[in-house]
Design a protein around this motif. Sequence first.
Motif, PDB file in Angstrom:
ATOM      1  N   UNK A 293      30.186 145.432 -55.655  1.00 15.63           N
ATOM      2  CA  UNK A 293      31.554 145.091 -55.267  1.00 15.63           C
ATOM      3  C   UNK A 293      31.920 145.849 -54.003  1.00 15.63           C
ATOM      4  N   UNK A 294      31.199 145.525 -52.939  1.00 12.76           N
ATOM      5  CA  UNK A 294      31.401 146.150 -51.636  1.00 12.76           C
ATOM      6  C   UNK A 294      31.005 145.137 -50.579  1.00 12.76           C
ATOM      7  N   UNK A 295      31.438 145.342 -49.338  1.00 11.75           N
ATOM      8  CA  UNK A 295      30.989 144.451 -48.266  1.00 11.75           C
ATOM      9  C   UNK A 295      29.541 144.716 -47.903  1.00 11.75           C
ATOM     10  N   UNK A 296      28.946 143.817 -47.159  1.00 11.80           N
ATOM     11  CA  UNK A 296      27.564 144.025 -46.739  1.00 11.80           C
ATOM     12  C   UNK A 296      26.917 142.736 -46.264  1.00 11.80           C
ATOM     13  N   UNK A 297      25.622 142.811 -46.052  1.00 14.48           N
ATOM     14  CA  UNK A 297      24.816 141.662 -45.624  1.00 14.48           C
ATOM     15  C   UNK A 297      23.772 141.336 -46.686  1.00 14.48           C
ATOM     16  N   UNK A 298      23.262 140.122 -46.639  1.00 17.18           N
ATOM     17  CA  UNK A 298      22.239 139.703 -47.592  1.00 17.18           C
ATOM     18  C   UNK A 298      21.298 138.725 -46.900  1.00 17.18           C
ATOM     19  N   UNK A 299      20.079 138.620 -47.413  1.00 15.00           N
ATOM     20  CA  UNK A 299      19.125 137.631 -46.902  1.00 15.00           C
ATOM     21  C   UNK A 299      18.513 136.882 -48.080  1.00 15.00           C
ATOM     22  N   UNK A 300      18.332 135.584 -47.911  1.00 20.03           N
ATOM     23  CA  UNK A 300      17.743 134.737 -48.948  1.00 20.03           C
ATOM     24  C   UNK A 300      16.311 134.368 -48.570  1.00 20.03           C
ATOM     25  N   UNK A 301      15.434 134.392 -49.584  1.00 18.67           N
ATOM     26  CA  UNK A 301      14.007 134.115 -49.397  1.00 18.67           C
ATOM     27  C   UNK A 301      13.585 132.973 -50.322  1.00 18.67           C
ATOM     28  N   UNK A 302      12.683 132.124 -49.846  1.00 12.60           N
ATOM     29  CA  UNK A 302      12.221 130.980 -50.624  1.00 12.60           C
ATOM     30  C   UNK A 302      10.726 131.110 -50.889  1.00 12.60           C
ATOM     31  N   UNK A 303      10.295 130.648 -52.080  1.00 13.88           N
ATOM     32  CA  UNK A 303       8.868 130.692 -52.401  1.00 13.88           C
ATOM     33  C   UNK A 303       8.162 129.456 -51.823  1.00 13.88           C
ATOM     34  N   UNK A 304       6.851 129.360 -52.069  1.00 10.68           N
ATOM     35  CA  UNK A 304       6.055 128.294 -51.450  1.00 10.68           C
ATOM     36  C   UNK A 304       6.493 126.908 -51.922  1.00 10.68           C
ATOM     37  N   UNK A 305       6.737 126.740 -53.231  1.00 12.84           N
ATOM     38  CA  UNK A 305       7.152 125.424 -53.732  1.00 12.84           C
ATOM     39  C   UNK A 305       8.522 125.035 -53.185  1.00 12.84           C
ATOM     40  N   UNK A 394      17.858 139.668 -50.946  1.00  4.79           N
ATOM     41  CA  UNK A 394      17.899 141.086 -50.584  1.00  4.79           C
ATOM     42  C   UNK A 394      19.343 141.414 -50.216  1.00  4.79           C
ATOM     43  N   UNK A 395      19.879 142.478 -50.777  1.00  4.57           N
ATOM     44  CA  UNK A 395      21.284 142.836 -50.574  1.00  4.57           C
ATOM     45  C   UNK A 395      21.366 144.232 -49.978  1.00  4.57           C
ATOM     46  N   UNK A 396      22.127 144.374 -48.887  1.00  6.29           N
ATOM     47  CA  UNK A 396      22.326 145.672 -48.237  1.00  6.29           C
ATOM     48  C   UNK A 396      23.821 145.882 -48.069  1.00  6.29           C
ATOM     49  N   UNK A 397      24.357 146.883 -48.747  1.00 11.70           N
ATOM     50  CA  UNK A 397      25.798 147.122 -48.743  1.00 11.70           C
ATOM     51  C   UNK A 397      26.220 147.964 -47.547  1.00 11.70           C
ATOM     52  N   UNK A 398      27.517 147.935 -47.255  1.00 15.85           N
ATOM     53  CA  UNK A 398      28.082 148.703 -46.149  1.00 15.85           C
ATOM     54  C   UNK A 398      29.460 149.207 -46.543  1.00 15.85           C
ATOM     55  N   UNK A 399      29.922 150.256 -45.861  1.00 17.66           N
ATOM     56  CA  UNK A 399      31.281 150.747 -46.097  1.00 17.66           C
ATOM     57  C   UNK A 399      32.149 150.575 -44.858  1.00 17.66           C
ATOM     58  N   UNK A 400      31.694 149.813 -43.892  1.00 24.01           N
ATOM     59  CA  UNK A 400      32.456 149.637 -42.650  1.00 24.01           C
ATOM     60  C   UNK A 400      32.715 148.161 -42.403  1.00 24.01           C
ATOM     61  N   UNK A 401      33.694 147.579 -43.102  1.00 26.38           N
ATOM     62  CA  UNK A 401      33.956 146.148 -42.919  1.00 26.38           C
ATOM     63  C   UNK A 401      34.459 145.801 -41.530  1.00 26.38           C
ATOM     64  N   UNK A 402      35.024 146.773 -40.810  1.00 28.93           N
ATOM     65  CA  UNK A 402      35.610 146.483 -39.500  1.00 28.93           C
ATOM     66  C   UNK A 402      34.550 146.082 -38.474  1.00 28.93           C
ATOM     67  N   UNK A 403      33.353 146.617 -38.575  1.00 25.66           N
ATOM     68  CA  UNK A 403      32.288 146.290 -37.611  1.00 25.66           C
ATOM     69  C   UNK A 403      31.244 145.347 -38.199  1.00 25.66           C
ATOM     70  N   UNK A 404      31.469 144.899 -39.424  1.00 24.42           N
ATOM     71  CA  UNK A 404      30.446 144.122 -40.110  1.00 24.42           C
ATOM     72  C   UNK A 404      30.217 142.767 -39.449  1.00 24.42           C
ATOM     73  N   UNK A 405      31.280 142.126 -38.955  1.00 22.15           N
ATOM     74  CA  UNK A 405      31.110 140.828 -38.306  1.00 22.15           C
ATOM     75  C   UNK A 405      30.257 140.931 -37.060  1.00 22.15           C
ATOM     76  N   UNK A 406      30.510 141.938 -36.247  1.00 22.28           N
ATOM     77  CA  UNK A 406      29.710 142.142 -35.045  1.00 22.28           C
ATOM     78  C   UNK A 406      28.273 142.496 -35.418  1.00 22.28           C
ATOM     79  N   UNK A 407      28.135 143.306 -36.455  1.00 26.40           N
ATOM     80  CA  UNK A 407      26.807 143.695 -36.908  1.00 26.40           C
ATOM     81  C   UNK A 407      26.011 142.480 -37.351  1.00 26.40           C
ATOM     82  N   UNK A 408      26.657 141.560 -38.059  1.00 24.49           N
ATOM     83  CA  UNK A 408      25.955 140.362 -38.516  1.00 24.49           C
ATOM     84  C   UNK A 408      25.393 139.592 -37.330  1.00 24.49           C
TER      85      UNK A 408
END
Length: 441
Positions: A293-305, A394-408
């Motif tokens: 329950x925090x802001x952050x970035x995430x990445x989605x990965x798909x398998x071969x099928x 993959x989930x990576x949390x952050x505590x700085x929502x103010x710069x998160x958009x630029x970071x993305x």
Amino acid sequence: MAQWNVLIERLSAAESPVRLSWDELESLVGALPPSASKHRTWWSGDRPHVNAWRSAGFTLGELRLGETVTFIPGVEDENIRPALEVPGGLDPQSATERATDTVGVDLVLVTCVKSKLEVPAAAKDLYISPLFTRQRAYAEAGGVPWFILSAEHGLVAPDDWLAPYERYLPDTPSSYRAAWGRWVVERLDLLAGPLSGKVVELHAGSTYVDAVSEHLVAKGAGVRTPLKGLSMGQRLAWYNAQATDPGVTEDSGIDPGPDVVHADTAAFVAGLLDEGWAMSPVEFLAADPKDWKSPGLYSWWVDADGACDLTTGLGQTIAPGLIYAGLAGATRWPSGKRSTNTLWSRIAGMHLGGNHEFSTFRRTLGSVLAHASGDATIDEAALTAWMRRHLRVVVVASTDPDTLGRLEGEVLATIDPPLNLQGMNVTPIRARLKELRRNHR
């Protein structure tokens, strides 16, 4: 609901480590929740049950999920509070405390990584990921002997000459891991021993730590795991906090310019690209919601099928691996309004349990899969089932929502996931994807 009073009484009367089997622990405190046997984060942080054994003057020692738990008398053995933050989230006030905690360590063991040179080299130079360069810098700065834990070669000295290889310890059979752990410790005892009375600090994932910890303890060594339970982004942030110039190491490849966000970008990129930290949807949903329950970035990965299904729907080749990345909880600019979204609400609520009208990612996947099957509409239930079968996150949390958009934006420009559209360069995949998405506005 577990009750911890009986355990507190037992620990309060003990003067030495207390090791309990899982059944013994549950006989004392009652039934534990499923997350206790699945997630190490349940055993750390500011939680009532953690505070219970701390109140008795004990800290968590060796933990084998679902098997045994060891409580050790004395101060907390962690060098960092196990909060779910990455760059900017480490408590500056505790930096000095963490530095002094390294006093008394006799040996440092760091993990091997997947990213390697393509030619033989000294082990300390063969591994080239941001994680390893930070591990190496930390180990060398400590002034004590250090070694590398290699899934292929066991215990490796920094100057040992190695050829590139491909072996990942979690992918090996349990019999291999058991023999590997015993071999590593015996070699360490030979090269740097005797181990009795020495403190060994482990910087590795749980599979590596579990394989060697029991054998180290049997040799009379003390074991410290300062990064236990931390995600990749959190580990990089921890190393940055130890460095004289946080976030910039000699071999990190980070632009040491005046904009501090570059250090955060490197940490998030490394975290989001590390498939070893990926969770299946079932694993993510089984976690404690409070953990994410925090802001952050995430990445989605798909398998071969799953990649084959997407390739069929797009008419463009999608390779297994990273396909999409996003954010949750970034401050909205120029209004400056704080978002109430969190990683949990975005992934669990919108991606895995929602409707494609409220999730860009679901709409993307649903459009492609509907075209592949010849359907005019997106079948939400079938889409969710497909995601559970073929995706990991993959989930990576952050505590700085103010710069998160630029970071993305900086992160996406670096990792370039094929199914991201907004702000990305036009490719044949993205052009086709836009066409398919128009059918499901």
